[in-house]
Design an enzyme around this catalytic site. Sequence first.
Site, PDB file in Angstrom:
ATOM      1  N   GLY A  22       4.173  -1.860  27.342  1.00 41.11           N
ATOM      2  CA  GLY A  22       2.844  -1.259  27.455  1.00 41.11           C
ATOM      3  C   GLY A  22       2.591  -0.797  28.872  1.00 41.11           C
ATOM      4  CD  GLU A  23       2.427  -3.524  32.455  1.00 42.78           C
ATOM      5  OE1 GLU A  23       3.107  -2.892  33.297  1.00 42.78           O
ATOM      6  OE2 GLU A  23       2.424  -4.759  32.371  1.00 42.78           O
ATOM      7  N   GLY A  24       1.731   1.841  30.093  1.00 38.37           N
ATOM      8  CA  GLY A  24       2.124   3.213  30.416  1.00 38.37           C
ATOM      9  C   GLY A  24       3.549   3.291  30.898  1.00 38.37           C
TER      10      GLY A  24
END
Length: 559
Positions: free
Chosen positions: A528-530
Amino acid sequence: MRLYDAINRRRDTRREFNGTVVDDEVLTRLLSAAHAAPSVGMSQPWDFVVIRNPETLAAFRDHVASERDVFAASLDGERADTFSRIKIEGIVESGLGIVVGYDPTRGGSNVLGRHAIADAGLYSTVCAIQNMWLAATAEGVGVGWVSFYREEFLRELVGMPEHVRPVAWLCVGPVDDLPEVPDLERYGWRHRSPLTTVLHDELYGRRTDDYVPTSVAAPSALARREANERLGALATPPGALGRLGELGVWVAACQGEVPPRPIQNPRLVIFAGDHGVAAHGVSAFPPAITGAMVRTFLIGKAGVSALAKANGVAVRVLDIGVDENFDDMPADVVATLQKHKVRRSSGALHLEDALSATEVRAALEAGATVAREEIAAGADLLISGDMGIGNTTPAAALIAAALGLPASEVVGRGTGIDDQALTHKTDLIDQALRRVGSRTNDPVETLQALGSADLAASVGFLLTAAASGVPVLLDGLMAVACGLTADRIAPGAAAWFAAGHRSTEPAQTLALAKMGLEPLLDLGMRLGEGSGAVAAVPVVRNAVALMRDVALLSELGVE
C-alpha cells in the site's frame, strides 16, 4: 476563427515565425482591433510604435539577451536547465515589433472612472494588447510579448516621452502553425492550473461544487494518433517496445504533445484515515498502527519513502480521518497534516454509513483542493497513496458495489489475515451490501455508505486530476477502488489513469479489468502507501525516453 477558438489557440510566439513579414492590410486590421478596445472614460490611453528597422530590432534583441542572462544567473539546478531550453524572444525573426505605450495624461486630468482606481488606464492598455493578440491569432499571425527589458532602455530606443510608459514590445509575424501546448508548459517551467483553483463562490476561499465533474474529456485523440505514427516510425522492429510503446503513447495523449515531455515532477499524496470496521476483526493489526505510520511518513522512513527518494517522487501525507489528534507533535506540523481533516475514523460500514452526506462532500472537496495544490506546484504525474488499518474492507466493498458482485469474489487477506478472519471479513462486507441495498446505484451514495473520509478524498483527488488533464498512476486496491468510483461519478476519468502494479487483492484485478487497465508491474506487493505506483515511475519515464530519443527510420535514410 470563432472567438473561443482564438482564445484557446492564442500562444506567446517565440520560435514559430516563418520569416515573412505581416502584410500592411493585415497589420492595419490588427491595430484597428487594438484601438477598438474598451478604455476607462473613453480615454484611449494607448500608443503603438511600429518597428521595422533591422538595426532597432537587433539593438533591442541584444538588450533582451543581456537581461535574459541576468535572470538566468539567478537560477540553479533543474530550474536553470529548464530555462536554458526556453527561447525567450523572436525579435529579429518576426521582422516587426510593436511597442505599446500607456499615456496617463490622455483624456485630461479628470478621467471618468479613474478617480478611485489609478491604474484603470493601464488596464485599458492591456485590453488593447489582448484585442490585438486575439485578432492576430484569427489571422494566422503570431504575437510574442517580450518581458526581458528595462523600461528606460526601451523608452529611449523608440523616443517615447518621459510621461509615456512602454508597456510591451510585441513581436508580430506570420506563422505556419501555433503549438497546442504553450512553451512554458512544454518545457516544464509552469503548467496551467484548472479554473477551480481560482474560482470562489460569493466569498474568497469558498469553493463551488466544481470539484465533482459529471464527465471528463478524453486525452488528445490527435496526439494519440501522432504518437502511434511516431511509434511506428521509430528505428525499432514493429511492436518491439511492447507495453512501453503503448505507455509512451498514453503519456503523449495525456500531455497533448508528441513526442511527450519528460516526467519531471511526479507527486504522491498519501491520504490517511481510520475505519470503524477495523474494530470488528477484519485486520491483522490494531488501528493504532495508522497514526504510527503517519509519523513514519513524516520523518521519511516508510517503505514508500525509500522508493520515492530513489525515484524522484515528492511525497505528502495528510490526515483526512485518522482517529487521533497527534498531540505529541509540533503544532505547525499538525496544522499542515490536518489542514483538510474531515473527521476522526469513520462509521463501521456493516452497521452504519461510513460518512454523513456533508462529510462525503467535504472529503471530495478536500481531495480536489489537494489535487489543485499539487498541480499548481507543477505536478506532471500524480499518485494517490493510502494509509489506514482496515482500509481493504471498504475498498473491496466499493468495488463489489460498483461491479454488482458478492463479497466472496472481491475479498482478500489485506495485511495477512487467517482463514477465519477472511470468512468474517467476507460476511461483514455482505452485511454492508445488504444494508445499503439499491443506494449502490449512486456512486456518491456508495462512497458515503461504504467508503471513508480518506477514500472519498482520494476520489476527489483523482477526479480533479483527470478533469485537469494530469495523468495518474494508480497504486493498489485502495487507489483502484477510488479510481473506479471516480470513473462512475465522471465517466471518462479512467482514460487518464494507468495501473502501476498488480496487488495481491482479487478486487483490484476485477476493477482494473472493468476500467480496461493492465498493471505495469506484478511483484506480489501488498504494502500500500502508493508504493507500487512509485516503483513503476521509472517505467513511465523509460517509455517517454523511448518516444523522445530513439531515432526515426527516416533519419537513418530508411523509407
